[in-house]
Motif scaffolding. Structure first.
Motif, short mmCIF file in Angstrom:
data_model
loop_
_atom_site.label_atom_id
_atom_site.label_comp_id
_atom_site.label_asym_id
_atom_site.label_seq_id
_atom_site.Cartn_x
_atom_site.Cartn_y
_atom_site.Cartn_z
N GLU A 114 -15.71 9.37 -55.46
CA GLU A 114 -15.27 9.19 -54.12
C GLU A 114 -14.44 7.73 -54.00
OE1 GLU A 114 -18.33 12.17 -54.42
OE2 GLU A 114 -18.45 9.90 -54.68
N ALA A 115 -15.09 6.92 -54.61
CA ALA A 115 -14.67 5.43 -54.43
C ALA A 115 -13.04 5.35 -55.30
CB ALA A 115 -15.54 4.38 -55.11
N LEU A 116 -13.42 6.05 -56.39
CA LEU A 116 -11.94 6.10 -57.34
C LEU A 116 -10.83 6.91 -56.38
CD1 LEU A 116 -13.47 6.74 -61.04
CD2 LEU A 116 -12.07 4.65 -60.02
N GLN A 117 -11.13 7.97 -56.01
CA GLN A 117 -10.23 8.66 -55.22
C GLN A 117 -9.71 7.80 -54.02
OE1 GLN A 117 -8.81 11.68 -56.27
NE2 GLN A 117 -7.43 11.16 -54.65
N SER A 118 -10.42 7.16 -53.35
CA SER A 118 -10.20 6.08 -52.15
C SER A 118 -9.07 5.07 -52.93
CB SER A 118 -11.16 5.28 -51.76
OG SER A 118 -10.86 4.43 -50.59
N TRP A 119 -9.28 4.53 -53.94
CA TRP A 119 -8.49 3.57 -54.70
C TRP A 119 -7.04 4.32 -55.02
CZ3 TRP A 119 -8.08 -1.36 -55.00
CH2 TRP A 119 -8.97 -2.30 -54.70
N ARG A 120 -7.30 5.39 -55.77
CA ARG A 120 -5.98 6.11 -55.89
C ARG A 120 -5.03 6.53 -54.49
NH1 ARG A 120 -9.66 8.80 -59.72
NH2 ARG A 120 -9.23 8.03 -61.60
#
Length: 136
Positions: A114-120
């Protein structure tokens, strides 16, 4: 070392499988925008920052963080220094000279999906707005 005021240690995040002694050099495609050939090699003094860079890099390989040694002069990364943040809080640098791989680092903070998707999503929004230009 120009105006970069940091003694390291320094780290580079990527999905490339490298070995101790290998040299990272400029002149290859960006980890994030494959249509851009980089004139510099980028690195940071923040282990977890390199980890985030590795996780966000294009490609199917495993994210990896390496401790690196600059082989020549380097400077503060103008993509984040003063342009976006006062000073250099991300301790981000770039060089036209190679970086030597010293060792692979295993104890860096991994982000949740979820955190990686937010960054992307944030990077995609910046790219669409034209604010994610790479100063190369």
């Amino acid at each position: 070392m120009s105006d970069a005021l940091d003694d390291g240690p320094f780290f580079h995040g990527t999905k490339a499988a490298l070995r101790v002694g290998d040299l990272l050099t400029a002149g290859f495609r960006s980890n994030y925008r494959p249509d851009v050939v980089m004139n510099h090699i980028y690195f940071t003094a923040l282990r977890d920052g390199a980890g985030l860079a590795a996780e966000l890099a294009c490609g199917d390989g495993e994210p990896r963080v390496y401790r690196v040694e600059p082989t020549g002069d380097f400077e503060n990364d103008p993509n984040v220094t003063d342009k976006k943040f006062p000073g250099n809080p991300t301790r981000s640098y770039r060089s036209t000279e190679p970086l030597r791989i010293v060792e692979e680092i295993d104890d860096w903070q991994r982000r949740t999906p979820e955190a990686l998707q937010s960054w992307r999503n944030r990077l995609d929004a910046l790219d669409r707005s034209g604010n994610a230009e790479i100063i190369n």
